[in-house]
Write an enzyme that holds these catalytic residues in place. Sequence first.
Site, PDB file in Angstrom:
ATOM      1  N   ARG A 215       0.853  -1.075   0.013  1.00 49.51           N
ATOM      2  CA  ARG A 215      -0.003  -0.123   0.102  1.00 49.51           C
ATOM      3  C   ARG A 215       0.894   1.327   0.112  1.00 49.51           C
ATOM      4  NH1 ARG A 215      -2.038   1.037   4.586  1.00 49.51           N
ATOM      5  NH2 ARG A 215      -1.414  -0.681   5.673  1.00 49.51           N
TER       6      ARG A 215
ATOM      7  N   TYR B 265      -1.135  -3.712  -7.394  1.00 47.82           N
ATOM      8  CA  TYR B 265      -0.917  -4.636  -6.007  1.00 47.82           C
ATOM      9  C   TYR B 265      -1.946  -4.331  -4.950  1.00 47.82           C
ATOM     10  CZ  TYR B 265       1.943  -7.494  -3.008  1.00 47.82           C
ATOM     11  OH  TYR B 265       2.432  -8.309  -1.833  1.00 47.82           O
TER      12      TYR B 265
ATOM     13  N   GLY C 216      -3.997  -4.001  -1.646  1.00 49.56           N
ATOM     14  CA  GLY C 216      -5.252  -3.090  -1.362  1.00 49.56           C
ATOM     15  C   GLY C 216      -5.115  -1.673  -2.316  1.00 49.56           C
TER      16      GLY C 216
ATOM     17  N   LYS D  44      -9.454  -2.549   1.623  1.00 51.08           N
ATOM     18  CA  LYS D  44      -9.259  -1.425   2.278  1.00 51.08           C
ATOM     19  C   LYS D  44     -10.033  -0.333   1.884  1.00 51.08           C
ATOM     20  CE  LYS D  44      -6.110  -3.649   4.717  1.00 51.08           C
ATOM     21  NZ  LYS D  44      -6.339  -4.466   5.860  1.00 51.08           N
TER      22      LYS D  44
ATOM     23  N   HIS E  39     -11.453  -2.431  10.885  1.00 53.64           N
ATOM     24  CA  HIS E  39     -10.361  -3.240  10.599  1.00 53.64           C
ATOM     25  C   HIS E  39     -10.014  -4.091  11.808  1.00 53.64           C
ATOM     26  CE1 HIS E  39      -5.673  -3.433  10.000  1.00 53.64           C
ATOM     27  NE2 HIS E  39      -6.308  -4.396   8.995  1.00 53.64           N
TER      28      HIS E  39
ATOM     29  N   SER F 289      -0.449  -3.620  12.543  1.00 55.34           N
ATOM     30  CA  SER F 289       0.254  -4.870  11.656  1.00 55.34           C
ATOM     31  C   SER F 289       1.350  -5.403  12.395  1.00 55.34           C
ATOM     32  CB  SER F 289       0.956  -4.118  10.560  1.00 55.34           C
ATOM     33  OG  SER F 289       1.642  -3.063  10.772  1.00 55.34           O
TER      34      SER F 289
ATOM     35  N   CYS G 288       1.255  -7.855  14.712  1.00 60.02           N
ATOM     36  CA  CYS G 288       0.728  -7.902  16.098  1.00 60.02           C
ATOM     37  C   CYS G 288       0.004  -9.201  16.395  1.00 60.02           C
ATOM     38  CB  CYS G 288      -0.109  -7.005  16.684  1.00 60.02           C
ATOM     39  SG  CYS G 288       0.570  -5.064  16.979  1.00 60.02           S
ATOM     40  N   GLY G 289       0.109 -10.147  15.158  1.00 65.74           N
ATOM     41  CA  GLY G 289      -0.559 -11.646  15.294  1.00 65.74           C
ATOM     42  C   GLY G 289      -2.098 -11.647  14.999  1.00 65.74           C
TER      43      GLY G 289
ATOM     44  N   THR H 177      -3.965 -12.399  12.199  1.00 63.72           N
ATOM     45  CA  THR H 177      -4.302 -13.524  11.496  1.00 63.72           C
ATOM     46  C   THR H 177      -4.161 -14.782  12.595  1.00 63.72           C
ATOM     47  OG1 THR H 177      -3.909 -12.873   9.224  1.00 63.72           O
ATOM     48  CG2 THR H 177      -4.103 -15.066   9.516  1.00 63.72           C
TER      49      THR H 177
ATOM     50  N   ASP I  28      -9.686 -10.296   8.614  1.00 61.36           N
ATOM     51  CA  ASP I  28      -9.260  -8.821   8.737  1.00 61.36           C
ATOM     52  C   ASP I  28     -10.362  -7.462   8.775  1.00 61.36           C
ATOM     53  OD1 ASP I  28      -7.181  -6.947   7.837  1.00 61.36           O
ATOM     54  OD2 ASP I  28      -7.862  -6.752   5.777  1.00 61.36           O
TER      55      ASP I  28
ATOM     56  N   ASN J 150       6.357  -8.009   2.524  1.00 57.40           N
ATOM     57  CA  ASN J 150       4.531  -7.943   2.313  1.00 57.40           C
ATOM     58  C   ASN J 150       4.287  -8.940   1.453  1.00 57.40           C
ATOM     59  OD1 ASN J 150       2.443  -6.433   3.052  1.00 57.40           O
ATOM     60  ND2 ASN J 150       2.270  -5.569   1.002  1.00 57.40           N
TER      61      ASN J 150
ATOM     62  N   ARG K 191       2.420 -11.988  -0.084  1.00 56.80           N
ATOM     63  CA  ARG K 191       1.114 -12.366   0.225  1.00 56.80           C
ATOM     64  C   ARG K 191       0.484 -13.588  -0.442  1.00 56.80           C
ATOM     65  NH1 ARG K 191      -1.803  -8.580   3.621  1.00 56.80           N
ATOM     66  NH2 ARG K 191      -0.542  -6.913   3.646  1.00 56.80           N
TER      67      ARG K 191
ATOM     68  N   ARG L 224       1.708  -3.887  19.992  1.00 52.38           N
ATOM     69  CA  ARG L 224       2.983  -4.471  20.320  1.00 52.38           C
ATOM     70  C   ARG L 224       3.532  -3.745  21.249  1.00 52.38           C
ATOM     71  NH1 ARG L 224       6.795  -8.250  18.143  1.00 52.38           N
ATOM     72  NH2 ARG L 224       5.291  -9.027  16.681  1.00 52.38           N
TER      73      ARG L 224
ATOM     74  N   TYR M 228       0.596 -17.428  20.729  1.00 51.77           N
ATOM     75  CA  TYR M 228      -0.101 -18.182  19.552  1.00 51.77           C
ATOM     76  C   TYR M 228      -0.897 -18.942  20.546  1.00 51.77           C
ATOM     77  CZ  TYR M 228       4.364 -17.246  16.914  1.00 51.77           C
ATOM     78  OH  TYR M 228       5.382 -16.526  16.425  1.00 51.77           O
ATOM     79  N   GLY M 229      -1.186 -20.125  20.260  1.00 51.63           N
ATOM     80  CA  GLY M 229      -2.252 -21.035  20.901  1.00 51.63           C
ATOM     81  C   GLY M 229      -2.475 -20.741  22.435  1.00 51.63           C
TER      82      GLY M 229
ATOM     83  N   ASN N 113      -2.588 -17.901  23.708  1.00 53.16           N
ATOM     84  CA  ASN N 113      -3.346 -16.993  23.879  1.00 53.16           C
ATOM     85  C   ASN N 113      -4.792 -17.288  24.104  1.00 53.16           C
ATOM     86  OD1 ASN N 113      -1.609 -15.249  23.385  1.00 53.16           O
ATOM     87  ND2 ASN N 113      -1.902 -15.134  21.076  1.00 53.16           N
TER      88      ASN N 113
END
Length: 617
Positions: free
Chosen positions: A73, A211, A213, A220, A240, A262, A264-265, A267, A291, A381, A383, A414, A507-508, A510
């Site tokens: 972006r 490319y 977004g 977006k 978002h 972004s 910060c985990g 997905t 997202d 970045n 994808r 973060r 990860y898990g 959490n």
Amino acid sequence: MSIDIPKNDKLLKWVEEVAELCEPESIHWCDGSEREYDEMCNLLVQAGTFRKLNPEKRPNSYLAWSDPIDVARVEDRTFICSISKNDAGPTNNWMPPKEMKEKLQKLFKGCMKGRTMYVIPFSMGPLGSPIAKIGVEISDSPYVVVNMRIMTRMGKAVLNVLGDGDFVPCLHSIGAPLAPGEKDVPWPCNQEKYIVHFPEERSIWSFGSGYGGNALLGKKCLALRIASRIGYDEGWLAEHMLILGVESPDGNKSYVGAAFPSACGKTNFAMLIPPSTFTDQGWKVTTIGDDIAWIKPGADGRLYAINPEYGYFGVAPGTSVMTNPNAMASCAANTIFTNVALTEDGDVWWEGMSDEPPAKLTDWQGNAWTPGCGRPAAHPNARFTSPASQCPSIDADWENPKGVPLSAMIFGGRRRDTIPLVYQAFNWNFGVYLAATLGSETTAAAVGATGNVRRDPFAMLPFCGYHMADYFGHWLNVGRSVAKPPRIFSVNWFRKDENGKFLWPGYGENMRVLKWIIERLQGRTGAVESPLGWMPRYEDMDWEGLQITREQFNALTSVDRTAWQAEVLSHEELFLKMFDKLPKELLRMRELIISSLWRSPEHWEQIGDVHPEGWNE
């Protein structure tokens, strides 16, 4: 022409006007069929844009490498061209609409010469949903067509739902006309780029980039920047924000929205797989979206959310079977990869995908690559575009046109210190304040020095299509408009010790925080009051299968008064930018937090079990 011409006068007139302006060689109305998709992919293979991957390794999947000038972006070339500059606010780039239109008209004049103009009808949200919106993107990029088919409901069925109704016009061009006999390049684009939104017109113009977004205008551009303004006018939210479902062992199911900047985990959290100790108990986590969330008040006084997207446009680097097995399963087939590396046997690879990289690769710029050569094999970045239906954790109601009821919202950035592992806002207004002041430390991929805190309100700073202070006020109003607003929580997975090591496994794991949140909603677990909100005590968390001592938990959840005094004072920099329109409720929340922080440490002796050290003076 792939489909019957629709009987929608506005659409037909707009297509005619764009064709006259852009002067394409031909026009193709996209029907969204599998046959059309396959033909487009073959066309891209012949053009050198796509490489068909090994069908035994990645069935029906392709790899594209973009031009190095077109990889992400372009926030500095993204504009909100509202009639009034004050409506765009201090956090958006602005230009008068008339002036921008004149500039764009010159750029778009003849920009599609020698190319096909594709008309792409698409729906953001399930077809016919009262929360969904229809857009039509015109583009000269077949790469956009195939990605839009994965990312949205696209084609003839959308036109059938649209009828003679209204839609959001989205005009896109790569800005690379072809002269007669001129040879094309694998990734055509233009050095000059503009991604422009006209909020009052509900329209989008994008020039120069092919490319992500910048070009997939349903993402977006429509789903956040334009939709956030529509939501402001109509009384709903475009966020978002991921959406996940949590089912407890007794069969109770709660839906949670979560917003993270972004790196910060996000997905990983959307597709979380609980530890075996939780699955053995009967806990289940499902995915609605990774997202974007569109959230509308329901008749029962709750907020209902849909994922307006149909696929995932996920960041590849860092994704692995260890960090996010559900994402890896989602892109195992029928996927378009962009700017990742190519293996010798026709598969893909990126940094973090495996502990040991392959001995030889072709990197994202088409060059031979070996470990230790000094450059990344995949772009940071890079994808993958994959169908959401392929995600193993996809929720049974992910396409429910009514949406799912949100019981909680989570915000987190973060932060190596200051912000505790988790706390619950006292009420909706406190929750809006914590989301409005959300901050995250910059990483190596971000502009500025690593470790600086960048304020990213609601994780929406680059995506809010109007004045951010009005956006804060809108959130306050939405909370007042429903009888049962979701409860709001803050999380921080990224606290570090004095040696720079993460205190929380993430990860898990959490799931342990998520379980406390769900049990708070159900009134089944305790908490203690802190200056910030309600926080868990050590005994309120489920530690089965994880060795976390009381001392380690204290380090994760301590509230350092000196650090928080500085934190609250730093919020002033953000608020001063929008002071003339800032809701007074946020100033009041700030005063209440300050008064709590400035009280004597003895006032908080009740949280001794959580913080035996008391306040850091």
